[in-house]
Structure formats: C-alpha cells, structure tokens
Motif scaffolding. Structure first.
Motif, short mmCIF file in Angstrom:
data_model
loop_
_atom_site.label_atom_id
_atom_site.label_comp_id
_atom_site.label_asym_id
_atom_site.label_seq_id
_atom_site.Cartn_x
_atom_site.Cartn_y
_atom_site.Cartn_z
N UNK A 1 0.96 -28.00 68.29
CA UNK A 1 1.37 -26.64 67.93
C UNK A 1 1.04 -26.31 66.47
N UNK A 2 1.15 -27.30 65.56
CA UNK A 2 0.85 -27.03 64.15
C UNK A 2 -0.65 -26.94 63.94
N UNK A 3 -1.41 -27.85 64.57
CA UNK A 3 -2.88 -27.82 64.43
C UNK A 3 -3.48 -26.55 64.99
N UNK A 4 -2.95 -26.07 66.11
CA UNK A 4 -3.50 -24.87 66.74
C UNK A 4 -3.10 -23.60 65.99
N UNK A 5 -2.13 -23.71 65.10
CA UNK A 5 -1.69 -22.54 64.35
C UNK A 5 -0.62 -21.73 65.06
N UNK A 6 -0.14 -22.20 66.21
CA UNK A 6 0.91 -21.48 66.94
C UNK A 6 2.21 -21.49 66.15
N UNK A 7 2.45 -22.58 65.45
CA UNK A 7 3.69 -22.71 64.65
C UNK A 7 3.37 -23.35 63.31
N UNK A 8 4.18 -22.99 62.33
CA UNK A 8 4.08 -23.65 61.03
C UNK A 8 4.93 -24.92 61.08
N UNK A 9 4.80 -25.77 60.07
CA UNK A 9 5.61 -26.98 60.01
C UNK A 9 7.10 -26.63 59.93
N UNK A 10 7.42 -25.60 59.18
CA UNK A 10 8.83 -25.18 59.04
C UNK A 10 9.38 -24.70 60.38
N UNK A 11 8.58 -23.95 61.13
CA UNK A 11 9.04 -23.46 62.44
C UNK A 11 9.22 -24.63 63.42
N UNK A 12 8.30 -25.58 63.38
CA UNK A 12 8.41 -26.76 64.26
C UNK A 12 9.67 -27.55 63.92
N UNK A 13 9.98 -27.65 62.64
CA UNK A 13 11.20 -28.36 62.22
C UNK A 13 12.44 -27.69 62.80
N UNK A 14 12.48 -26.35 62.76
CA UNK A 14 13.63 -25.62 63.32
C UNK A 14 13.70 -25.80 64.84
N UNK A 15 12.58 -25.74 65.51
CA UNK A 15 12.55 -25.86 66.97
C UNK A 15 13.08 -27.24 67.41
N UNK A 16 12.65 -28.29 66.71
CA UNK A 16 13.03 -29.65 67.12
C UNK A 16 14.29 -30.16 66.42
N UNK A 17 14.87 -29.35 65.54
CA UNK A 17 16.12 -29.72 64.89
C UNK A 17 16.01 -30.89 63.94
N UNK B 1 14.37 -32.21 59.85
CA UNK B 1 14.02 -31.73 58.51
C UNK B 1 12.51 -31.51 58.43
N UNK B 2 12.11 -30.59 57.60
CA UNK B 2 10.69 -30.28 57.46
C UNK B 2 9.89 -31.52 57.02
N UNK B 3 10.49 -32.38 56.22
CA UNK B 3 9.77 -33.58 55.78
C UNK B 3 9.43 -34.49 56.96
N UNK B 4 10.25 -34.48 58.02
CA UNK B 4 9.94 -35.26 59.22
C UNK B 4 8.66 -34.73 59.87
N UNK B 5 8.53 -33.42 59.92
CA UNK B 5 7.33 -32.80 60.50
C UNK B 5 6.11 -33.12 59.62
N UNK B 6 6.28 -33.05 58.32
CA UNK B 6 5.18 -33.38 57.40
C UNK B 6 4.73 -34.82 57.61
N UNK B 7 5.70 -35.72 57.81
CA UNK B 7 5.37 -37.12 58.04
C UNK B 7 4.59 -37.28 59.37
N UNK B 8 5.01 -36.57 60.41
CA UNK B 8 4.30 -36.61 61.69
C UNK B 8 2.85 -36.15 61.50
N UNK B 9 2.67 -35.10 60.73
CA UNK B 9 1.31 -34.57 60.51
C UNK B 9 0.48 -35.54 59.65
N UNK B 10 1.09 -36.16 58.65
CA UNK B 10 0.37 -37.14 57.82
C UNK B 10 -0.06 -38.34 58.67
#
Length: 189
Positions: free
Chosen positions: A154-170, A172-181
């Motif tokens: 979802x983040x790569x396709x541009x459907x959601x930002x990292x912040x939006x993905x963090x809210x959806x999955x409950x 922290x945004x840093x967890x999403x950043x780590x997943x992307x890294x």
C-alpha cells in the motif's frame, strides 16, 4: 581526607557500630544513609562520590555496606579510582592505597568478569535451545508477515502514506518506517 560511608537497610537498624569503627579508622567525615545496598539511587553515596578528590581515602566498615551487587561495587570502585582516591574496608582488610590491596581488588574484578562471561554463555546457550524448539523469546511482533507485506504494497503503490498505514494497523509510525527500510534491504519482498 579520609571519608567514611555508613549504610543500613532499614529504619530499625542502627549505624552506631559502623560509625564507631569509622571514627576509630580515622575518618574525618562520614556519609550516613538508610537505603538498600541493592539500590543505585542512594543520595549520600552519590554525594560522597562527587566530593572525593585526588589523595582521599574512602573507608567502609564492610564491603557489603558499599553495595550488595558485585557489579555495582566494581562500578563504585572505578569511580573512586577515577577520582584518584583510595579505598579501605576495615573488616575485610582491603586497602587499595597499598599494592596488595590493589591486587586484591583486581582479583575481585577478574572474578566478576568471569561471572559475567559465564552468565552470557548460559544465556546464549538457552536462547539457541529455545530457537531449536521453535520458540523465540522476547516480545511478539506487532505485525504478521502478511500485514507487513500489505503495508509494503500500500505504501509503495501510493495508496497510503506511512502515517496512514500506522493508523490503520494501530502501530507507531516508526514501526512502519522500519518495515519499509527492511523491504529496501531485502530485495525478495
């Protein structure tokens, strides 16, 4: 200056015997405290350590009055040594102002280091045994492998930002950043 340190654990205990021994040992100033020897937050101990200077000698009645933990004892001894001061225990006849006393403290340090290495080996062996059995100690991952892949997509396709993905999955945004890294360093995902 010869500085003494007296400690008891509870209000019911008295420092009188320690104070008499420290006085007989030539202490010009004594820091007195009521606190557990296993605790690091002892204000009088820290005040004493802050005030000792080059050439001073710290005196205790027994080593366990300074600390119950060998690790903490060695840490305190390092602070005393770094200040250029000596250390003397009246009961154990340890005196770091003499070559024999310095050797004795170095031997105590060697045994403490050996103990830490043994504990480290046991810990690593225990973790290896647990992994062989399919158990992974520690905190459970907040996200499953499927959720991680969904976030990447979802983040790569541009459907959601990292912040939006963090809210959806409950998470922290840093967890999403780590997943992307992790996705960048692992080309198969």
């Amino acid at each position: 200056m010869i500085t003494g340190y007296a400690r008891v654990s509870t209000d019911e205990q008295a420092t009188a015997a320690q104070l008499d021994a420290l006085s007989s040992g030539g202490c010009e100033r004594v820091f007195e405290e009521r606190a557990s020897g296993g605790r690091w937050d002892r204000p009088e101990l820290h005040r004493m350590l802050d005030q000792i200077r080059q050439g001073d000698v710290v005196v205790v009645w027994k080593l366990d009055r300074l600390s119950r933990s060998l690790k903490d004892l060695l840490s305190i001894m390092e602070k005393i040594d770094a200040a250029g001061a000596g250390f003397r225990s009246l009961t154990e006849a340890i005196d770091t102002t003499t070559p024999a006393g310095r050797m004795m403290m170095q031997m105590v340090g060697v045994f403490a280091e050996f103990e830490r290495e043994i504990i480290r080996e046991r810990t690593h062996a225990g973790l290896a045994r647990a992994r062989k059995k399919g158990r992974y100690p520690g905190r459970k991952p907040k996200l499953s492998d499927d959720q991680r892949q969904e976030i990447r997509d979802m983040v790569r396709s541009g459907k959601r930002t990292e912040a939006e993905a963090a809210r959806i999955f409950g998470v922290h945004r840093s967890t999403i950043s780590r997943v992307m890294r992790e996705a960048l360093s692992d080309p198969i995902t």
